[in-house]
Design a protein around this motif. Structure first.
Motif, PDB file in Angstrom:
ATOM      1  N   THR A 278      30.173  85.941 -11.790  1.00 53.28           N
ATOM      2  CA  THR A 278      30.244  86.050 -11.164  1.00 53.28           C
ATOM      3  C   THR A 278      31.242  84.861 -10.628  1.00 53.28           C
ATOM      4  O   THR A 278      32.018  84.258 -11.288  1.00 53.28           O
ATOM      5  CB  THR A 278      29.065  84.774 -10.742  1.00 53.28           C
ATOM      6  N   PRO A 279      32.005  84.373  -9.502  1.00 54.91           N
ATOM      7  CA  PRO A 279      32.762  83.721  -9.240  1.00 54.91           C
ATOM      8  C   PRO A 279      32.454  82.502  -9.147  1.00 54.91           C
ATOM      9  O   PRO A 279      31.193  82.197  -8.946  1.00 54.91           O
ATOM     10  CB  PRO A 279      33.287  84.263  -7.674  1.00 54.91           C
ATOM     11  N   VAL A 280      32.972  81.999  -9.135  1.00 54.82           N
ATOM     12  CA  VAL A 280      33.288  80.414  -9.592  1.00 54.82           C
ATOM     13  C   VAL A 280      33.395  79.291  -8.450  1.00 54.82           C
ATOM     14  O   VAL A 280      34.934  79.486  -7.734  1.00 54.82           O
ATOM     15  CB  VAL A 280      33.525  79.608 -10.529  1.00 54.82           C
ATOM     16  N   PHE A 281      33.034  78.348  -7.445  1.00 59.14           N
ATOM     17  CA  PHE A 281      32.916  78.061  -6.797  1.00 59.14           C
ATOM     18  C   PHE A 281      33.272  76.477  -6.921  1.00 59.14           C
ATOM     19  O   PHE A 281      32.120  76.359  -7.139  1.00 59.14           O
ATOM     20  CB  PHE A 281      32.481  77.854  -5.729  1.00 59.14           C
ATOM     21  N   VAL A 282      34.265  75.503  -6.210  1.00 59.89           N
ATOM     22  CA  VAL A 282      34.520  74.391  -6.600  1.00 59.89           C
ATOM     23  C   VAL A 282      35.248  73.500  -5.976  1.00 59.89           C
ATOM     24  O   VAL A 282      35.332  73.708  -4.855  1.00 59.89           O
ATOM     25  CB  VAL A 282      35.113  73.397  -8.084  1.00 59.89           C
ATOM     26  N   SER A 283      33.961  72.472  -5.682  1.00 55.56           N
ATOM     27  CA  SER A 283      34.071  71.391  -4.385  1.00 55.56           C
ATOM     28  C   SER A 283      33.368  69.966  -4.533  1.00 55.56           C
ATOM     29  O   SER A 283      32.004  70.094  -4.603  1.00 55.56           O
ATOM     30  CB  SER A 283      33.296  72.221  -2.940  1.00 55.56           C
ATOM     31  N   ASN A 284      34.034  69.239  -3.815  1.00 45.20           N
ATOM     32  CA  ASN A 284      33.688  67.270  -4.788  1.00 45.20           C
ATOM     33  C   ASN A 284      33.186  67.138  -5.580  1.00 45.20           C
ATOM     34  O   ASN A 284      32.026  66.770  -5.856  1.00 45.20           O
ATOM     35  CB  ASN A 284      32.877  67.038  -3.563  1.00 45.20           C
ATOM     36  N   GLY A 285      33.769  67.751  -7.076  1.00 46.53           N
ATOM     37  CA  GLY A 285      32.827  68.002  -8.079  1.00 46.53           C
ATOM     38  C   GLY A 285      31.562  68.849  -8.677  1.00 46.53           C
ATOM     39  O   GLY A 285      30.901  68.943  -9.961  1.00 46.53           O
ATOM     40  N   ASP A 286      31.560  69.523  -7.826  1.00 39.87           N
ATOM     41  CA  ASP A 286      30.466  70.609  -7.028  1.00 39.87           C
ATOM     42  C   ASP A 286      31.098  71.417  -8.140  1.00 39.87           C
ATOM     43  O   ASP A 286      31.663  72.416  -7.447  1.00 39.87           O
ATOM     44  CB  ASP A 286      29.608  70.527  -6.070  1.00 39.87           C
ATOM     45  N   VAL A 287      30.428  71.883  -9.178  1.00 39.79           N
ATOM     46  CA  VAL A 287      30.633  74.047  -9.579  1.00 39.79           C
ATOM     47  C   VAL A 287      29.513  74.271  -9.966  1.00 39.79           C
ATOM     48  O   VAL A 287      28.300  74.086 -10.070  1.00 39.79           O
ATOM     49  CB  VAL A 287      31.065  73.685 -11.099  1.00 39.79           C
ATOM     50  N   ARG A 288      29.771  75.358  -8.901  1.00 42.38           N
ATOM     51  CA  ARG A 288      28.320  77.060  -8.560  1.00 42.38           C
ATOM     52  C   ARG A 288      28.688  78.107  -8.890  1.00 42.38           C
ATOM     53  O   ARG A 288      30.265  78.364  -8.524  1.00 42.38           O
ATOM     54  CB  ARG A 288      27.405  76.014  -7.678  1.00 42.38           C
ATOM     55  N   SER A 289      28.111  79.267  -9.100  1.00 38.65           N
ATOM     56  CA  SER A 289      28.711  80.523  -9.106  1.00 38.65           C
ATOM     57  C   SER A 289      28.382  80.993  -7.699  1.00 38.65           C
ATOM     58  O   SER A 289      26.703  80.566  -7.109  1.00 38.65           O
ATOM     59  CB  SER A 289      27.812  81.027  -9.835  1.00 38.65           C
ATOM     60  N   LEU A 290      28.827  82.094  -7.382  1.00 41.45           N
ATOM     61  CA  LEU A 290      28.568  82.556  -6.057  1.00 41.45           C
ATOM     62  C   LEU A 290      27.631  84.169  -5.687  1.00 41.45           C
ATOM     63  O   LEU A 290      27.686  83.972  -6.430  1.00 41.45           O
ATOM     64  CB  LEU A 290      29.950  82.744  -4.733  1.00 41.45           C
ATOM     65  N   PRO A 291      26.358  83.008  -5.248  1.00 42.61           N
ATOM     66  CA  PRO A 291      25.201  84.278  -5.054  1.00 42.61           C
ATOM     67  C   PRO A 291      25.677  85.659  -4.469  1.00 42.61           C
ATOM     68  O   PRO A 291      26.352  85.726  -3.825  1.00 42.61           O
ATOM     69  CB  PRO A 291      24.038  83.435  -4.762  1.00 42.61           C
ATOM     70  N   GLY A 292      25.491  86.825  -4.956  1.00 38.78           N
ATOM     71  CA  GLY A 292      25.530  87.823  -4.675  1.00 38.78           C
ATOM     72  C   GLY A 292      25.419  89.550  -5.141  1.00 38.78           C
ATOM     73  O   GLY A 292      25.843  89.101  -7.235  1.00 38.78           O
ATOM     74  N   LYS A 293      24.766  90.357  -4.697  1.00 38.27           N
ATOM     75  CA  LYS A 293      25.076  91.395  -6.178  1.00 38.27           C
ATOM     76  C   LYS A 293      24.681  93.245  -5.422  1.00 38.27           C
ATOM     77  O   LYS A 293      25.106  92.910  -4.538  1.00 38.27           O
ATOM     78  CB  LYS A 293      23.875  91.000  -7.157  1.00 38.27           C
ATOM     79  N   GLY A 294      25.885  93.919  -5.994  1.00 38.25           N
ATOM     80  CA  GLY A 294      25.236  95.379  -5.170  1.00 38.25           C
ATOM     81  C   GLY A 294      25.534  96.486  -6.337  1.00 38.25           C
ATOM     82  O   GLY A 294      25.889  96.114  -7.270  1.00 38.25           O
ATOM     83  N   LYS A 295      25.986  97.198  -5.975  1.00 39.14           N
ATOM     84  CA  LYS A 295      26.257  98.305  -7.014  1.00 39.14           C
ATOM     85  C   LYS A 295      27.348  98.929  -7.283  1.00 39.14           C
ATOM     86  O   LYS A 295      28.277  98.203  -6.820  1.00 39.14           O
ATOM     87  CB  LYS A 295      25.150  99.809  -6.648  1.00 39.14           C
ATOM     88  N   PRO A 296      27.474  99.616  -8.636  1.00 46.62           N
ATOM     89  CA  PRO A 296      29.603  99.530  -8.572  1.00 46.62           C
ATOM     90  C   PRO A 296      29.888 101.043  -6.994  1.00 46.62           C
ATOM     91  O   PRO A 296      29.042 101.432  -7.240  1.00 46.62           O
ATOM     92  CB  PRO A 296      28.983 100.108  -9.829  1.00 46.62           C
ATOM     93  N   VAL A 297      30.325 100.135  -7.019  1.00 47.41           N
ATOM     94  CA  VAL A 297      31.311 102.096  -6.062  1.00 47.41           C
ATOM     95  C   VAL A 297      31.490 102.716  -7.110  1.00 47.41           C
ATOM     96  O   VAL A 297      32.421 102.984  -8.533  1.00 47.41           O
ATOM     97  CB  VAL A 297      32.666 101.457  -4.954  1.00 47.41           C
TER      98      VAL A 297
END
Length: 391
Positions: free
Chosen positions: A289-308
């Motif tokens: 999952t993509p990693v999002f960093v802001s002001n010391g906060d590190v989190r994974s971006l939510p989301g899922k879906g089927k392959p193309v």
């Protein structure tokens, strides 16, 4: 291989020829007798009989026949010798003579020697033909590999030329990428553009498999994205861009399904409204999952879906988040999981998040922390895409 049915007997006189020929009575051999070695040598060079029996204990021309045995692979030579020096027998075998029959011998022993010598020579001829065929096949394979390498190098140059400039700066935003292919051509691909001086659209795709077939699909992705963007630009369709990437993955899915390529891919597709600072994205089975960093906060971006490329009627949700004044985001392909420390997927995912949190969020720092630049002979394509603002 079909056996040559001709057998020549070369002896000092007709009596000796007839004695040897009598042993072959009732066999399928077509026997010719020679009491003149010179005539026999000339006939052998023309007819190439299957077997030549030589009984010339005192003739100076026997050496010429032995010399022929050392040069010809398709004729079996049998030397008939009186009881004597065993070293001479060994020397005959060193000179490529198929068998040696020592007088006195029985007719059965003589016939066995003829059949054994003929079978041995037939096998040698067959092996020689196989060797020639193998050498020819190897030459053709080497040429094919050379052509394939040239084609692969050309394909790599084409694919590389389709990649966007890295890094790309636009206003406060920076987007950059790094791709390490496992082969000449990569099944990983990235694309990003800025439209209407406002919308930054980008994607990371990982096509199943490796090599040329996967790379060709990445070229198709580039073509599809450019065609969609040109249409929006031509129509000045700002409303469509405001909804991006809505419908983008669905469109690619229909295109791939229609082509019947037996290929599928995972994808992260997104758009940033740089005026409103809003990120909209869709996930098509992309991992990690993509990693999002802001002001010391590190989190994974939510989301899922089927392959193309597998489910014809699939759809993909669009997530939306407001971007802070300073942030960084990193998307990596699953090829990075092959060499990261950790026994489980969760541990590897945590290592990615920790590495990005410790970095200065530049593409160079993140790749160094993950060890991407040190990868050699990667088992899978590796891709890193970074987007940041305010750094």
């Amino acid at each position: 291989m079909k056996k040559n049915g001709k057998l020549y007997i070369v002896a000092e006189d007709q009596q000796s020829c007839r004695e040897l020929e009598s042993h072959l009575a009732g066999t399928a051999w077509c026997v010719s007798c020679f009491d003149d070695p010179s005539t026999a040598i000339a006939a052998i060079k023309v007819d190439h009989p299957g077997v030549v029996v030589v009984d010339l204990p005192s003739s100076p021309l026997r050496a010429q026949l032995v010399e022929l045995a050392s040069m010809e692979i398709d004729v079996a030579y049998i030397m008939v010798v009186p009881e004597g020096d065993p070293r001479q027998v060994v020397e005959f075998f060193h000179q490529n003579v198929s068998d040696v029959v020592v007088k006195p011998f029985t007719g059965e022993r003589f016939c066995q020697a003829v059949e054994r010598a003929s079978g041995c020579k037939s096998l040698m001829v067959q092996n020689s033909l196989y060797r020639e065929q193998l050498e020819k096949a190897n030459r053709e394979l080497e040429e094919s590999l050379r052509i394939l390498e040239v084609d692969q190098m050309a394909g790599r140059q084409v694919q590389h030329s389709l990649l966007p400039v890295t890094p790309l700066y636009y206003g406060e935003y920076e987007i950059a990428h790094r791709i390490v292919p496992s082969l000449f051509l990569s099944g990983d691909f990235v694309g990003y553009n800025v439209i209407f001086d406002r919308y930054m659209v980008f994607y990371v795709a990982d096509v199943s498999g490796h090599g040329a077939s996967s790379a060709f699909l990445t070229v198709l992705l580039k073509f599809i994205l450019n065609r969609i963007l040109r249409r929006h630009i031509t129509r000045n369709d700002m409303s469509a861009m405001a909804k991006a990437p809505e419908g983008f993955i669905e469109h690619i899915n229909r295109q791939i399904m229609a082509l019947g390529l037996d290929k599928h891919l995972t994808m992260f597709a997104a758009s940033i409204d740089m005026e409103r600072n809003i990120l909209r994205y869709s996930v098509a089975a992309h991992m990690p999952t993509p990693v999002f960093v802001s002001n010391g906060d590190v989190r994974s971006l939510p989301g899922k879906g089927k392959p193309v490329g597998i489910f014809p009627d699939a759809s993909w949700d669009v997530q939306e988040i407001v971007l802070p004044e300073k942030f960084a985001m990193a998307i990596v392909s699953d090829g990075v999981l092959e060499f990261l420390p950790g026994a489980s997927y969760r541990e590897k995912e945590q290592f990615i998040a920790d590495t990005i949190a410790k970095s200065d969020t530049s593409i160079e720092s993140i790749c160094e922390g993950l060890g991407v630049d040190k990868v050699k002979d990667a088992p899978d394509d590796v891709t890193v895409l970074t987007i940041r603002r305010g750094y």
